[in-house]
Scaffold this motif. Structure first.
Motif, mmCIF file in Angstrom:
data_model
loop_
_atom_site.group_PDB
_atom_site.id
_atom_site.type_symbol
_atom_site.label_atom_id
_atom_site.label_comp_id
_atom_site.label_asym_id
_atom_site.label_seq_id
_atom_site.Cartn_x
_atom_site.Cartn_y
_atom_site.Cartn_z
ATOM 1 N N ARG A 27 0.802 -1.215 0.000
ATOM 2 C CA ARG A 27 0.000 0.000 0.000
ATOM 3 C C ARG A 27 0.835 1.266 0.000
ATOM 4 O O ARG A 27 0.302 2.357 0.026
ATOM 5 C CB ARG A 27 -0.913 0.001 1.227
ATOM 6 C CG ARG A 27 -1.986 -1.081 1.184
ATOM 7 C CD ARG A 27 -2.770 -1.114 2.473
ATOM 8 N NE ARG A 27 -1.963 -1.626 3.574
ATOM 9 C CZ ARG A 27 -2.405 -1.763 4.803
ATOM 10 N NH1 ARG A 27 -3.636 -1.393 5.106
ATOM 11 N NH2 ARG A 27 -1.617 -2.234 5.751
ATOM 12 N N SER A 30 2.951 4.623 -3.611
ATOM 13 C CA SER A 30 3.011 6.046 -3.929
ATOM 14 C C SER A 30 4.126 6.768 -3.196
ATOM 15 O O SER A 30 4.470 7.897 -3.549
ATOM 16 C CB SER A 30 1.665 6.707 -3.622
ATOM 17 O OG SER A 30 1.361 6.587 -2.246
ATOM 18 N N SER A 54 5.553 11.543 -6.060
ATOM 19 C CA SER A 54 4.300 12.293 -6.006
ATOM 20 C C SER A 54 4.116 13.241 -7.180
ATOM 21 O O SER A 54 3.057 13.274 -7.795
ATOM 22 C CB SER A 54 4.224 13.085 -4.691
ATOM 23 O OG SER A 54 5.373 13.898 -4.553
ATOM 24 N N ARG A 72 3.468 6.565 -14.351
ATOM 25 C CA ARG A 72 3.004 5.750 -13.232
ATOM 26 C C ARG A 72 1.538 6.041 -12.963
ATOM 27 O O ARG A 72 1.045 7.147 -13.214
ATOM 28 C CB ARG A 72 3.837 6.003 -11.972
ATOM 29 C CG ARG A 72 3.711 7.382 -11.372
ATOM 30 C CD ARG A 72 4.746 7.596 -10.253
ATOM 31 N NE ARG A 72 4.517 6.703 -9.124
ATOM 32 C CZ ARG A 72 5.438 6.421 -8.204
ATOM 33 N NH1 ARG A 72 6.649 6.966 -8.300
ATOM 34 N NH2 ARG A 72 5.164 5.620 -7.205
ATOM 35 N N ASP A 73 0.866 5.032 -12.437
ATOM 36 C CA ASP A 73 -0.519 5.159 -12.020
ATOM 37 C C ASP A 73 -0.566 4.686 -10.574
ATOM 38 O O ASP A 73 -0.571 3.483 -10.303
ATOM 39 C CB ASP A 73 -1.422 4.311 -12.911
ATOM 40 C CG ASP A 73 -2.899 4.497 -12.610
ATOM 41 O OD1 ASP A 73 -3.223 4.910 -11.462
ATOM 42 O OD2 ASP A 73 -3.721 4.223 -13.471
ATOM 43 N N ASN A 74 -0.547 5.621 -9.642
ATOM 44 C CA ASN A 74 -0.497 5.259 -8.229
ATOM 45 C C ASN A 74 -1.765 4.538 -7.773
ATOM 46 O O ASN A 74 -1.725 3.749 -6.829
ATOM 47 C CB ASN A 74 -0.237 6.494 -7.373
ATOM 48 C CG ASN A 74 1.197 6.988 -7.479
ATOM 49 O OD1 ASN A 74 2.091 6.247 -7.909
ATOM 50 N ND2 ASN A 74 1.417 8.233 -7.113
ATOM 51 N N ALA A 75 -2.872 4.781 -8.436
ATOM 52 C CA ALA A 75 -4.110 4.089 -8.079
ATOM 53 C C ALA A 75 -4.035 2.602 -8.438
ATOM 54 O O ALA A 75 -4.672 1.765 -7.804
ATOM 55 C CB ALA A 75 -5.295 4.738 -8.783
ATOM 56 N N LYS A 76 -3.227 2.296 -9.466
ATOM 57 C CA LYS A 76 -3.078 0.902 -9.900
ATOM 58 C C LYS A 76 -1.757 0.287 -9.426
ATOM 59 O O LYS A 76 -1.441 -0.847 -9.771
ATOM 60 C CB LYS A 76 -3.158 0.815 -11.425
ATOM 61 C CG LYS A 76 -4.514 1.191 -11.988
ATOM 62 C CD LYS A 76 -4.551 1.020 -13.496
ATOM 63 C CE LYS A 76 -5.931 1.340 -14.051
ATOM 64 N NZ LYS A 76 -5.983 1.172 -15.528
ATOM 65 N N ASN A 77 -0.984 1.065 -8.660
ATOM 66 C CA ASN A 77 0.317 0.574 -8.190
ATOM 67 C C ASN A 77 1.178 0.070 -9.337
ATOM 68 O O ASN A 77 1.818 -0.985 -9.238
ATOM 69 C CB ASN A 77 0.138 -0.547 -7.154
ATOM 70 C CG ASN A 77 -0.239 -0.023 -5.789
ATOM 71 O OD1 ASN A 77 -0.545 1.153 -5.624
ATOM 72 N ND2 ASN A 77 -0.244 -0.890 -4.794
#
Length: 126
Positions: A27, A30, A54, A72-77
């Motif tokens: 988790r 990010s 960030s 990067r897509d932090n929602a999709k890790n």
């Protein structure tokens, strides 16, 4: 703890494109700066591209500028490497890396990296 799994490698003709993905578990994705490295047969592992945690600021090796795009897509890790106009010399195993310090990635301090993936092979043919 972060585990990184790369995918998207394969065989492509020179001039073609590939998109690599690196999926991260945990988790705290990010919080990490992310990088792509590559290692060709008989050569040392080298820095390809990096993206900050960030702000998403990016840095590229000269060999990647204008052809590769890291995102990067932090929602999709997940972190991506879009590779266009591939050349024979791009053939290598591509590794995803994560570190809390961007300097570790930018300086290619491979032994100090927090986490590495196991790599995905990219082969560019003529």
């Amino acid at each position: 703890q972060v585990q990184l799994v790369e995918s998207g490698g394969g065989l492509v003709q020179a001039g073609g494109s590939l998109r690599l993905s690196c999926a991260a578990s945990g988790r705290t994705f990010s919080n990490y700066h992310m990088g792509w490295f590559r290692q060709a047969p008989g050569k040392e592992r080298e820095f390809v591209a990096a993206i900050t945690s960030s702000e998403g600021s990016t840095v590229y090796a000269d060999s990647a500028k204008g052809r590769f795009t890291i995102s990067r897509d932090n929602a999709k890790n997940t972190v991506y490497l879009q590779m266009n106009s591939l050349k024979l010399e791009d053939t290598a195993v591509y590794y995803c890396a994560a570190d809390r310090t961007i300097a570790t990635i930018l300086r290619g301090r491979t032994n100090a990296m927090d986490y590495w993936g196991k790599g995905t092979l990219v082969t560019v043919s003529s």
